[in-house]
Design a protein around this motif. Structure first.
Motif, PDB file in Angstrom:
ATOM      1  N   ALA A 121      23.066 -71.801 121.700  1.00  0.00           N
ATOM      2  CA  ALA A 121      24.582 -72.915 122.586  1.00  0.00           C
ATOM      3  C   ALA A 121      24.921 -71.926 123.433  1.00  0.00           C
ATOM      4  O   ALA A 121      25.355 -72.366 124.880  1.00  0.00           O
ATOM      5  CB  ALA A 121      25.429 -72.678 121.356  1.00  0.00           C
ATOM      6  N   TYR A 122      24.801 -70.339 123.864  1.00  0.00           N
ATOM      7  CA  TYR A 122      24.959 -69.655 124.247  1.00  0.00           C
ATOM      8  C   TYR A 122      24.163 -69.609 125.792  1.00  0.00           C
ATOM      9  O   TYR A 122      24.564 -69.573 126.609  1.00  0.00           O
ATOM     10  CB  TYR A 122      25.219 -68.422 123.999  1.00  0.00           C
ATOM     11  N   GLY A 123      23.200 -69.938 125.783  1.00  0.00           N
ATOM     12  CA  GLY A 123      21.809 -70.031 126.886  1.00  0.00           C
ATOM     13  C   GLY A 123      22.374 -71.462 127.202  1.00  0.00           C
ATOM     14  O   GLY A 123      22.775 -71.723 129.061  1.00  0.00           O
TER      15      GLY A 123
ATOM     16  N   ILE B 116      17.119 -73.706 133.508  1.00  0.00           N
ATOM     17  CA  ILE B 116      16.647 -74.385 134.520  1.00  0.00           C
ATOM     18  C   ILE B 116      16.489 -75.219 132.947  1.00  0.00           C
ATOM     19  O   ILE B 116      16.294 -74.855 132.242  1.00  0.00           O
ATOM     20  CB  ILE B 116      15.150 -73.276 134.919  1.00  0.00           C
ATOM     21  N   GLY B 117      16.169 -75.979 134.034  1.00  0.00           N
ATOM     22  CA  GLY B 117      15.702 -77.438 132.946  1.00  0.00           C
ATOM     23  C   GLY B 117      16.938 -77.659 131.629  1.00  0.00           C
ATOM     24  O   GLY B 117      16.740 -77.941 130.223  1.00  0.00           O
ATOM     25  N   ARG B 118      18.542 -77.253 131.842  1.00  0.00           N
ATOM     26  CA  ARG B 118      19.846 -77.949 131.074  1.00  0.00           C
ATOM     27  C   ARG B 118      19.395 -79.054 130.537  1.00  0.00           C
ATOM     28  O   ARG B 118      19.547 -79.505 129.909  1.00  0.00           O
ATOM     29  CB  ARG B 118      21.215 -76.767 131.529  1.00  0.00           C
ATOM     30  N   LYS B 119      19.570 -80.067 131.333  1.00  0.00           N
ATOM     31  CA  LYS B 119      19.335 -81.207 131.297  1.00  0.00           C
ATOM     32  C   LYS B 119      18.153 -81.818 129.880  1.00  0.00           C
ATOM     33  O   LYS B 119      18.884 -82.317 129.777  1.00  0.00           O
ATOM     34  CB  LYS B 119      20.009 -82.361 132.467  1.00  0.00           C
ATOM     35  N   PHE B 120      17.639 -81.513 130.599  1.00  0.00           N
ATOM     36  CA  PHE B 120      16.042 -81.977 129.737  1.00  0.00           C
ATOM     37  C   PHE B 120      16.207 -81.286 128.292  1.00  0.00           C
ATOM     38  O   PHE B 120      16.146 -82.628 127.439  1.00  0.00           O
ATOM     39  CB  PHE B 120      14.552 -81.740 130.384  1.00  0.00           C
ATOM     40  N   PHE B 121      16.969 -79.860 128.386  1.00  0.00           N
ATOM     41  CA  PHE B 121      16.734 -79.399 126.984  1.00  0.00           C
ATOM     42  C   PHE B 121      17.775 -79.570 126.299  1.00  0.00           C
ATOM     43  O   PHE B 121      18.063 -80.356 124.879  1.00  0.00           O
ATOM     44  CB  PHE B 121      16.705 -78.415 126.663  1.00  0.00           C
ATOM     45  N   THR B 122      18.967 -80.498 126.674  1.00  0.00           N
ATOM     46  CA  THR B 122      20.057 -81.395 125.753  1.00  0.00           C
ATOM     47  C   THR B 122      20.074 -82.289 125.875  1.00  0.00           C
ATOM     48  O   THR B 122      19.832 -82.848 124.424  1.00  0.00           O
ATOM     49  CB  THR B 122      21.081 -81.480 126.806  1.00  0.00           C
ATOM     50  N   ILE B 123      18.859 -82.781 125.952  1.00  0.00           N
ATOM     51  CA  ILE B 123      18.726 -84.836 125.797  1.00  0.00           C
ATOM     52  C   ILE B 123      17.696 -83.644 124.306  1.00  0.00           C
ATOM     53  O   ILE B 123      17.417 -84.885 123.334  1.00  0.00           O
ATOM     54  CB  ILE B 123      17.603 -85.602 127.177  1.00  0.00           C
ATOM     55  N   PHE B 124      16.236 -83.460 124.461  1.00  0.00           N
ATOM     56  CA  PHE B 124      15.297 -83.120 124.013  1.00  0.00           C
ATOM     57  C   PHE B 124      16.153 -82.919 121.983  1.00  0.00           C
ATOM     58  O   PHE B 124      16.095 -83.586 121.616  1.00  0.00           O
ATOM     59  CB  PHE B 124      14.910 -82.198 124.704  1.00  0.00           C
TER      60      PHE B 124
END
Length: 291
Positions: A86-88, A95-103
């Motif tokens: 969560a901290y990251g 980088i790729g924050r939106k992608f990881f969130t959706i993932f």
């Protein structure tokens, strides 16, 4: 109108608390006397032999130790890994924050299913392994979202000041973020601990070694054996039919022993609630309302 509301709340509280109270009474009453019926609010033949039998059984004691170890290790490791993720994820420059969130969010709604999960656990060598209690539950996406939202609500100046003083990301995370997250950690940590403490399904699938069975799975087997006894016409449900070697007293029955086991299993986790209750609203609301 107010009287009706109070009456309704009292009845509702009674229906919620009475089963627990009756289980306590049955656990403090002689088994054969309980089988006669009529034991409702107070023990008719008080005894502690049910509890002495529970604590004298090596299998149940070992199951308790497995449950305690799983709850402690699983909760600490899950909170640590989830808060670290969560901290990251709380950093806008990731980088790729939106992608990881959706993932991560997709995994909340779609799973592989029981059979693919079983094959995965087996291929990882986690069958009959204590780590099967720990590794699959290291990350909770829901908890990660709450932690991430809480971290984003913290003043950015705290991290900036620490970094100016030469503090690394690990230092900021360990020395600033975690100490300030006490209410959220206490709340979600309790929820995680309860999930570990009450889980009986996973050991039923992934564990065949009796020495690794947690107490909830053992208790469920006792309950199933008791139901089998009742269906077979054995109203007393002798404890010997439950393969508990330490049960030799004729006054004990499966129902009285199971009631004592339920109380022993339930009381430790219930005793934790008063210590973290004050964090419930503060922890969850702070971590869920601000974005």
């Amino acid at each position: 109108m107010i009287v009706a509301i109070y009456v309704f709340l009292i009845l509702l509280s009674f229906t919620a608390l009475y089963p627990f109270w009756n289980t306590l009474i049955v656990s403090l009453n002689e088994g054969l006397d309980t089988a006669k019926g009529g034991v409702t609010f107070w023990p008719r033949a008080f005894t502690l032999s049910n509890y002495s039998t529970v604590f004298a059984d090596d299998k149940l004691l070992n199951a308790f130790m497995i449950t305690i170890l799983r709850t402690v290790i699983g909760t600490i490791s899950a909170i640590f890994m989830t808060t670290m993720l969560a901290y990251g994820m709380s950093k806008s420059y990731l980088i790729g924050r939106k992608f990881f969130t959706i993932f991560f969010i997709v995994t909340m709604y779609f799973g592989g299913g029981l059979i693919p999960t079983f094959l995965l656990i087996k291929s990882l060598g986690l069958m009959n392994n204590f780590l099967v209690f720990i590794i699959p539950g290291l990350i909770s996406v829901w908890n990660m979202i709450i932690f991430r939202t809480f971290f984003k609500s913290l003043p950015a100046g705290l991290e900036e000041s620490a970094q100016i003083d030469g503090c690394s990301n690990w230092g900021v995370y360990l020395k600033i973020i975690l100490p300030l997250s006490g209410p959220v950690i206490a709340t979600l940590g309790l929820f995680t601990a309860i999930a570990h403490w009450n889980d009986w399904f996973a050991p039923t699938i992934y564990i065949t070694n009796q020495d690794l069975m947690p107490v909830q799975t053992v208790l469920r087997r006792l309950l199933n054996a008791n139901l089998f006894n009742e269906a077979s016409g054995n109203s007393t449900g002798t404890i010997n039919s439950l393969t508990l070697e330490t049960a030799s007293k004729k006054s004990l029955t499966s129902k009285s022993l199971i009631s004592a086991t339920i109380m022993v299993v339930s009381l430790p986790i219930i005793a934790v609630y008063p210590f973290v209750q004050k964090y419930f609203v503060k922890g969850v609301m702070v971590g869920s309302l601000k974005e």
